[in-house]
Design a protein around this motif. Structure first.
Motif, PDB file in Angstrom:
ATOM      1  N   TRP A  89     -27.612  -6.961  -7.249  1.00  0.00           N
ATOM      2  CA  TRP A  89     -27.246  -8.231  -7.538  1.00  0.00           C
ATOM      3  C   TRP A  89     -27.132  -9.075  -6.235  1.00  0.00           C
ATOM      4  N   GLY A 109     -14.849 -10.995 -10.405  1.00  0.00           N
ATOM      5  CA  GLY A 109     -15.061  -9.363 -10.569  1.00  0.00           C
ATOM      6  C   GLY A 109     -15.991  -8.866  -9.555  1.00  0.00           C
ATOM      7  N   VAL A 110     -17.074  -9.777  -9.392  1.00  0.00           N
ATOM      8  CA  VAL A 110     -18.011  -9.621  -8.091  1.00  0.00           C
ATOM      9  C   VAL A 110     -17.306  -9.276  -6.852  1.00  0.00           C
ATOM     10  N   LEU A 116     -20.287 -10.770 -16.215  1.00  0.00           N
ATOM     11  CA  LEU A 116     -20.172  -9.822 -15.395  1.00  0.00           C
ATOM     12  C   LEU A 116     -20.963  -8.451 -15.568  1.00  0.00           C
ATOM     13  N   THR A 123     -22.723 -16.216  -7.195  1.00  0.00           N
ATOM     14  CA  THR A 123     -22.642 -15.799  -8.503  1.00  0.00           C
ATOM     15  C   THR A 123     -22.054 -16.883  -9.325  1.00  0.00           C
ATOM     16  N   ALA A 149     -16.851 -13.879 -13.859  1.00  0.00           N
ATOM     17  CA  ALA A 149     -17.732 -13.155 -13.128  1.00  0.00           C
ATOM     18  C   ALA A 149     -17.668 -13.051 -11.697  1.00  0.00           C
TER      19      ALA A 149
END
Length: 504
Positions: free
Chosen positions: A252, A339-340, A198, A370, A336
């Motif tokens: 991102w 979290g995104v 992350l 991701t 990850a």
């Protein structure tokens, strides 16, 4: 008889009651301090923007009143300004408030010597509920151009404070230990590497944003010049700085290919949809590319590959077979992606209901992209590169021969001579005195640790290792459970024998 048994029960109970009262006073004081600091941050930002604006008159009373909806905005609570919805709020002030709440919670836990998870939930619940009720109360009393939904304010403020407080006491109160205790070693390693993934994703988004700023510097300067005087240019620059974490997350999203959309305007690496008109004169919006380019897209798409390769290199150090390393890769990719997903959902929302509303980062598509960008390269690197083998220095033949000679000579040294007399009983007394001195030193250190309010919390291990089956003594836990126990007056030790009890 021990020293604690000689203290009357009334005195001991009174001391314990004073300690419990001190804990609640610390909690109340820290909660009020966090609320006041958040309000001052909101008032300071509004005062700075108002004082530097060209056509605005600075009014302290108006600033203090406007700081109330600003406090809601710090906790990501949606607002309505003159009938226009606004839920795309800056993430930088929210990060500052989260750090303040986490630091205050950690300070209260340290000063109150909280060790167990059941001691942490009153602190976390108090922080969350107080912020939730304050947010709902502010939403109820708002009048004029600002308004907010009380239920939305209750949930957003409460969840933000609860998550920040839990993060602040997670290590000290053993919340991380609970996770470590209930998951396998491969899953635990994957959780740790997922946080690394992350952070690497945000670093890649920052690189994309930095390249965009460098490429569009003339457009940003022109946008600031069109805003008016120097005060207005400073205000727009400050507003762009507050939205900088949102821009990193958008970078991102652009790198993984899902992109972002502002109403009818869509920005992606390989193709884009033009907007309904010119963008607002905000320097951060000048970073958006006017048309996609092949070279720019190639550079952007290379960054997620680098993040996946980094995760794969980290998973090579996971002990065990290939299945455990691949399990760590999958867990890291899921962490990850989760979290995104949460941050992309928070960063989007309504932008005044105009032609560039709503602003969305496509959270579901971004989380799926991701996961794929991290899992596939990481699995390939982990599978083909293999595990990391630590080189151990082999024992030479000379060392083996020397150790063998020492092993043969050791029994001869232990055998007494034929003419030597038997040892006297009094010869054991110095050793007993030394043991007593060591025990008293250990008790003194325990008492100093119990009286020290600044004692450091327990260190949580990074992965579990099985206890060696050849250990001669009884199997004990590799983590001292009393380290997470608030009863510091009773150190964790083995049961004493009856002879030691009589000696006491």
């Amino acid at each position: 008889m021990s020293v604690l048994e000689s203290i009357p029960h009334a005195i001991a109970d009174g001391h314990r009651e004073r300690r419990l009262g001190l804990r609640w006073w610390l909690l109340v004081g820290a909660t009020c301090a966090v609320l006041i600091c958040g309000y001052l941050v909101s008032a300071g930002l509004i005062a700075l923007i108002t004082a530097t604006a060209t056509s605005a008159a600075f009014n302290p009373v108006a600033v203090l009143l406007a700081a109330l909806p600003g406090w809601l905005a710090l906790h990501q609570s949606a607002l309505t300004i003159a009938g226009a919805p606004l839920s795309v709020l800056p993430l930088l002030p929210t990060a500052i408030v989260v750090v303040l709440i986490a630091a205050a919670s950690a300070w209260v836990a340290r000063r109150s010597r909280l060790r167990r998870p059941d001691q942490a939930w009153p602190l976390i619940a108090t922080m969350g509920l107080v912020h939730a009720f304050v947010g709902a109360s502010i939403a109820l009393v708002l009048t004029g151009p600002f308004s907010a939904v009380p239920v939305d304010a209750f949930l957003s403020c409460g969840l933000t404070a609860t998550a920040a407080s839990a993060a602040g006491v997670a290590n000290r109160c053993g919340l991380i230990y609970l996770v470590w205790e209930r998951v396998e070693a491969g899953v635990w390693s994957g959780l740790r590497i997922g946080l690394l993934a992350l952070a690497a994703a945000f670093t890649a988004g920052g690189v994309v944003l930095l390249i965009g700023i460098c490429a569009s510097a003339p457009d940003m300067v022109a946008s600031m010049s069109r805003s008016g005087g120097a005060g207005d240019a400073f205000g727009t620059s400050l507003l762009s700085l507050l939205y900088l974490p949102n821009g990193v997350l958008a970078g991102w999203a652009f790198a993984v290919g899902t992109g972002l959309s502002l109403g009818g305007l869509a920005v992606q690496p390989l193709h884009g949809t033009p907007g309904p008109g010119p963008l607002p004169d905000l320097p951060l919006l000048a970073v958006l590319p006017s048309q996609p380019g092949i070279g720019w897209s190639a550079v952007a798409l290379a960054l997620p590959l680098a993040v996946g390769a980094l995760v794969g290199l980290a998973c090579r150090r996971v002990p065990g077979g290939a299945a455990r390393r691949l399990l760590a890769v999958g867990v890291a990719a899921c962490v990850a992606a989760l979290g995104v997903l949460v941050l992309a959902y928070v960063a989007g929302g309504e932008l005044g209901g105009g032609p560039f509303s709503p602003v969305t980062l496509r959270p579901l598509a971004l989380a799926a992209a991701t996961m794929c960008w991290i899992a596939l390269p990481a699995a390939a690197v982990t599978w083909f590169a293999g595990p990391v083998v630590l080189d151990e220095s082999p024992t030479t033949q000379a060392d083996e021969a020397e150790s063998a000679e020492d092993a043969v000579a050791a029994p001869d040294a232990d055998e007494p001579e034929a003419g030597s007399a038997a040892p006297e009983v009094n010869a054991v007394e110095p050793q007993a005195e030394a043991d007593g001195a060591d025990q008293s030193t250990s008790d003194a250190e325990d008492e100093l640790d119990a009286l020290d309010p600044e004692g450091s919390g327990p260190e949580i291990p990074h992965a579990r290792e099985p206890i060696a089956p050849s250990s001669p003594g009884p199997a004990r836990s590799e983590i001292d459970p009393s380290e997470f126990d608030g009863a510091v007056d009773e150190p964790w030790s083995e049961p004493r024998s009856s002879a030691e009890t009589r000696n006491d």
